[in-house]
Design an enzyme around this catalytic site. Structure first.
Site, PDB file in Angstrom:
ATOM      1  N   THR A   1       7.908 -13.660   2.426  1.00 17.23           N
ATOM      2  CA  THR A   1       7.108 -12.438   2.534  1.00 17.23           C
ATOM      3  C   THR A   1       7.894 -11.259   1.963  1.00 17.23           C
ATOM      4  O   THR A   1       9.088 -11.114   2.235  1.00 17.23           O
ATOM      5  CB  THR A   1       6.787 -12.168   4.018  1.00 17.23           C
TER       6      THR A   1
ATOM      7  N   ASP B   1      -1.514  -0.019  -2.399  1.00 11.98           N
ATOM      8  CA  ASP B   1      -1.159  -1.318  -2.958  1.00 11.98           C
ATOM      9  C   ASP B   1      -1.887  -2.488  -2.295  1.00 11.98           C
ATOM     10  O   ASP B   1      -1.784  -3.623  -2.753  1.00 11.98           O
ATOM     11  CB  ASP B   1       0.369  -1.534  -2.998  1.00 11.98           C
ATOM     12  N   ARG B   2      -2.620  -2.218  -1.197  1.00 12.72           N
ATOM     13  CA  ARG B   2      -3.382  -3.304  -0.568  1.00 12.72           C
ATOM     14  C   ARG B   2      -4.871  -3.108  -0.790  1.00 12.72           C
ATOM     15  O   ARG B   2      -5.322  -2.002  -1.103  1.00 12.72           O
ATOM     16  CB  ARG B   2      -3.137  -3.318   0.937  1.00 12.72           C
TER      17      ARG B   2
ATOM     18  N   SER C   1       3.593   2.952   3.602  1.00 15.01           N
ATOM     19  CA  SER C   1       2.501   2.046   3.241  1.00 15.01           C
ATOM     20  C   SER C   1       1.354   2.022   4.251  1.00 15.01           C
ATOM     21  O   SER C   1       0.681   3.026   4.427  1.00 15.01           O
ATOM     22  CB  SER C   1       3.068   0.650   3.015  1.00 15.01           C
ATOM     23  N   HIS C   2       1.180   0.898   4.932  1.00  9.74           N
ATOM     24  CA  HIS C   2       0.019   0.761   5.820  1.00  9.74           C
ATOM     25  C   HIS C   2       0.296   1.322   7.223  1.00  9.74           C
ATOM     26  O   HIS C   2      -0.580   1.291   8.066  1.00  9.74           O
ATOM     27  CB  HIS C   2      -0.367  -0.713   5.937  1.00  9.74           C
TER      28      HIS C   2
ATOM     29  N   ASP D   1      -4.983   0.721   1.328  1.00 11.40           N
ATOM     30  CA  ASP D   1      -4.097   1.205   2.388  1.00 11.40           C
ATOM     31  C   ASP D   1      -3.483   2.564   2.018  1.00 11.40           C
ATOM     32  O   ASP D   1      -3.875   3.183   1.027  1.00 11.40           O
ATOM     33  CB  ASP D   1      -3.000   0.176   2.675  1.00 11.40           C
TER      34      ASP D   1
ATOM     35  N   GLU E   1      -0.702 -12.188  -1.446  1.00  7.73           N
ATOM     36  CA  GLU E   1      -0.265 -12.451  -0.085  1.00  7.73           C
ATOM     37  C   GLU E   1      -1.432 -12.383   0.886  1.00  7.73           C
ATOM     38  O   GLU E   1      -2.434 -11.722   0.618  1.00  7.73           O
ATOM     39  CB  GLU E   1       0.738 -11.391   0.344  1.00  7.73           C
ATOM     40  N   GLU E   2      -1.183 -12.989   2.051  1.00 12.07           N
ATOM     41  CA  GLU E   2      -2.189 -12.932   3.123  1.00 12.07           C
ATOM     42  C   GLU E   2      -2.366 -11.517   3.658  1.00 12.07           C
ATOM     43  O   GLU E   2      -3.378 -11.208   4.255  1.00 12.07           O
ATOM     44  CB  GLU E   2      -1.826 -13.896   4.259  1.00 12.07           C
TER      45      GLU E   2
ATOM     46  N   LYS F   1       2.173  -4.684  -6.065  1.00 12.06           N
ATOM     47  CA  LYS F   1       0.804  -5.083  -5.773  1.00 12.06           C
ATOM     48  C   LYS F   1      -0.111  -3.882  -5.975  1.00 12.06           C
ATOM     49  O   LYS F   1       0.353  -2.737  -5.943  1.00 12.06           O
ATOM     50  CB  LYS F   1       0.686  -5.690  -4.389  1.00 12.06           C
TER      51      LYS F   1
ATOM     52  N   ASP G   1      -0.680   3.703   0.618  1.00  7.85           N
ATOM     53  CA  ASP G   1      -0.111   3.976  -0.705  1.00  7.85           C
ATOM     54  C   ASP G   1      -0.831   3.237  -1.825  1.00  7.85           C
ATOM     55  O   ASP G   1      -0.353   3.220  -2.957  1.00  7.85           O
ATOM     56  CB  ASP G   1       1.387   3.654  -0.718  1.00  7.85           C
TER      57      ASP G   1
HETATM   58  C1  G16 Z   1       4.762  -4.967   2.781  1.00  8.66           C
HETATM   59  C2  G16 Z   1       5.277  -5.932   1.745  1.00  8.66           C
HETATM   60  C3  G16 Z   1       4.434  -7.182   1.703  1.00  8.66           C
HETATM   61  C4  G16 Z   1       4.334  -7.801   3.093  1.00  8.66           C
HETATM   62  C5  G16 Z   1       3.825  -6.775   4.075  1.00  8.66           C
HETATM   63  C6  G16 Z   1       3.867  -7.276   5.494  1.00  8.66           C
HETATM   64  O1  G16 Z   1       3.516  -4.487   2.382  1.00  8.66           O
HETATM   65  O2  G16 Z   1       5.287  -5.331   0.463  1.00  8.66           O
HETATM   66  O3  G16 Z   1       5.029  -8.076   0.814  1.00  8.66           O
HETATM   67  O4  G16 Z   1       3.481  -8.905   3.079  1.00  8.66           O
HETATM   68  O5  G16 Z   1       4.639  -5.617   4.031  1.00  8.66           O
HETATM   69  O6  G16 Z   1       5.196  -7.567   5.818  1.00  8.66           O
HETATM   70  P1  G16 Z   1       5.638  -7.895   7.296  1.00  8.66           P
HETATM   71  O7  G16 Z   1       4.844  -9.126   7.648  1.00  8.66           O
HETATM   72  O8  G16 Z   1       7.094  -8.125   7.207  1.00  8.66           O
HETATM   73  O9  G16 Z   1       5.230  -6.732   8.159  1.00  8.66           O
HETATM   74  P2  G16 Z   1       3.211  -2.926   2.429  1.00  8.66           P
HETATM   75  O10 G16 Z   1       1.804  -2.801   1.926  1.00  8.66           O
HETATM   76  O11 G16 Z   1       3.352  -2.529   3.866  1.00  8.66           O
HETATM   77  O12 G16 Z   1       4.244  -2.309   1.539  1.00  8.66           O
END
Ligand code: G16
Length: 543
Positions: A344, A281-282, A113-114, A277, A363-364, A376, A279
């Protein structure tokens, strides 16, 4: 076809955090590390023989190699059909859509992801179920348990598949379809949004910059914004997916998309900017000299979702993750929607979406989505914003100010401390957890604590319980600190301190968050004793 059973030994660190298994590429490259985990997933699933598996990926380093291995293991495990994007690319939301459209059994997404990519970066594996949603904890627990006992995996002895061309082939009873990763998803977006209205907006001279951050959304964004919506060539920047994201950290926020922020706060500024991001989704939204906080963005999407015909007759409740500022709750209350608060992790929205309890969630951490998918969806959110801009004729700043005037402004910031030692960070959290029962009534940074608790969650659909999902300290209904450790690190620990405060006086709407939150920042430092645990009292980055 020659199917081999390969003897193996378990790795004991294959735990799934907030979203999938994320580790350094060097960890994934250890002998059988990937193979073990994929077989552990298949061993935990039932009834997939002859059914379809979708393989998605954000094009990051090691993805191409991993896809070939996974295809061979999936063939050996007797999936009937494998659908994979050309060159292994398929964004997380597009994977979710393809799973649903082709009635697949599930899908594997090769992405961290990010998190940054490249030989020294991160790699990851996520599993989506038949509803196109992130595997719920009850399933990921099974994957992890199996990974700790696994002693063999199955693999087909077959050549690598050429993924560079769209085509269909048959390998020992398994059909392998290499598909255009973009077209299904893009057609779906055309069903949801008013492309004519957005096209008119672009033809009126409206200018946008979309930053794909050298990650998976580039081809989708070029097709949508430049080819279909008539935005000029060059609207999409960093549009070519690169295995190391060109050295960018593909996390759209004020720190890692600084070049875009600088553009929007400079001269000759476009009307609107957005980024996604790794993948896809953000998302992040910027107006001229204006940043839209993701918590405000979610509230604005809630304010306008019933203006989109796609959602007519499909409006249920709304959900946000607990650390997300409750701006959306105020909109939900005004519109008569129930608002759920989940831990989360997108996986916690899945059961609510599947049971038609919610239509919109977010989400934030710059994620938003709706019942259109079970993941997302960054580009969906950007298109939603464009649709609102086209319908209202307002700017992002005007829309945010409308929201604040109507409900008050809930300031939201998060201080992120990266690179903490895992053991020390865990110690800090347990010390703080011990303090929690005694905090109510105490004065911290001149503010009396109204209520303090550890957030535990019971899923209203499945009754599954998730404990210790963060520490909440409330000073009044909308003034609070939330403290938790990230679950997406590939090594070490990241402490996240989220702070919110409601301001009703419009004269204060332009005060910078650090000033409005000064007392909360001070309280958070006292509560966490951060100096003891981080090399610097100041956060690594602020979102
Ligand atoms: C993932 C989750 C999100 C979460 C984020 C941050 O996003 O799918 O639900 O809010 O990580 O999580 P953490 O605060 O535990 O690092 P992504 O876009 O990285 O898949």
């Amino acid at each position: 076809m020659d199917i081999k059973a390969i003897q193996t030994k378990p790795y004991l660190d294959q735990n799934m955090g907030t979203s999938g298994l994320r580790r350094k590429v060097s960890v994934f490259r250890q002998p059988n590390y990937l193979e073990n985990f994929i077989q552990a997933i298949f061993d935990s699933l039932e009834g997939f023989e002859g059914k379809t598996l979708v393989i998605g990926g954000d094009g990051r380093f090691f993805g191409a190699e991993a896809a070939q291995t996974i295809i061979k293991i999936a063939v050996a495990n007797r999936f009937g059909r494998i659908i994979i994007g050309q060159n292994g690319l398929l964004s997380t939301p597009a994977t979710s859509y393809v799973i649903r459209k082709y009635h697949a059994f599930g899908g594997l997404i090769l992405s961290a992801s990010h998190n940054p990519g490249g030989p020294d970066g991160d790699f990851g594996i996520k599993y989506d179920n038949a509803a196109g949603g992130a595997a719920p904890p009850v399933l990921t627990d099974k994957f992890v348990a199996r990974s700790k006992t696994i002693d063999r995996y199955w693999i087909a002895n077959m050549p690598d598949i050429d993924l560079s061309a769209i085509r269909s082939l048959e390998v020992d009873g398994t059909t392998i379809d290499v598909i255009d990763p973009v077209s299904d998803y893009v057609s779906y977006m055309q069903e949801i949004f008013d492309f004519k209205a957005i096209r008119r907006l672009f033809s009126s001279g409206f200018r946008m910059t979309y930053d794909a951050m050298n990650a998976v959304t580039g081809p989708y964004a070029c097709r949508i914004f430049e080819d279909l919506l008539g935005a000029p060539k060059g609207t999409v920047i960093h549009e070519k997916p690169l295995p190391d994201f060109g050295g960018l950290h593909p996390e759209p926020n004020l720190t890692y998309a600084k070049h875009l922020v600088d553009l929007m706060y400079g001269e000759h500024v476009p009307d609107f900017a957005a980024a996604s991001d790794g993948d896809g989704d953000r998302y992040m939204i910027l107006g001229r000299h204006f940043f839209v906080n993701p918590c405000d963005s979610l509230a604005i999407l809630a304010e306008y979702i019933d203006t989109l015909p796609f959602y007519h007759g499909r409006m249920y409740g709304i959900a946000r993750s607990m650390p997300t500022a409750p701006s959306v709750d105020l909109v939900a209350e005004n519109k008569g929607y129930h608002c759920y608060q989940t831990p989360t992790g997108w996986k916690f929205f899945g059961s609510l979406l599947e049971a038609d309890k919610i239509t919109l969630c977010g989400e934030e951490s710059f994620g938003a989505g709706s019942s259109h998918l079970n993941e997302k969806d960054g580009l969906w959110a950007v298109l939603f914003w464009l649709n609102i801009l086209a319908n209202t004729g307002k700017t992002p700043e005007e829309l945010c100010r409308d929201l604040w005037r109507r409900y008050g402004r809930i300031y939201a910031i998060c201080h992120n401390y990266m690179g903490l030692e895992s053991e020390k960070a865990a110690q800090m959290m347990s010390k703080l957890t011990e303090k929690v029962p005694h905090l109510t009534g105490q004065i911290i940074a001149d503010m009396p604590v109204r209520e303090a608790f550890v957030f535990n969650y019971t899923d209203p659909v499945t009754d599954e319980v998730a404990q210790n999902q963060g520490i909440c300290i409330y000073f009044d209904q909308y003034t609070r600190i939330v403290i938790r450790l990230s679950g997406t690190d590939s090594s070490g620990a990241t402490l996240r301190i989220y702070m919110n405060k409601l301001v009703l006086d419009a004269k204060q709407f332009d005060v910078v968050p650090a000033e409005i939150m000064a007392d909360l920042i001070q309280a958070a430092r006292l509560l966490t004793d951060i100096k003891e645990y981080a090399t610097n009292e100041n956060p690594t980055f602020v979102t």
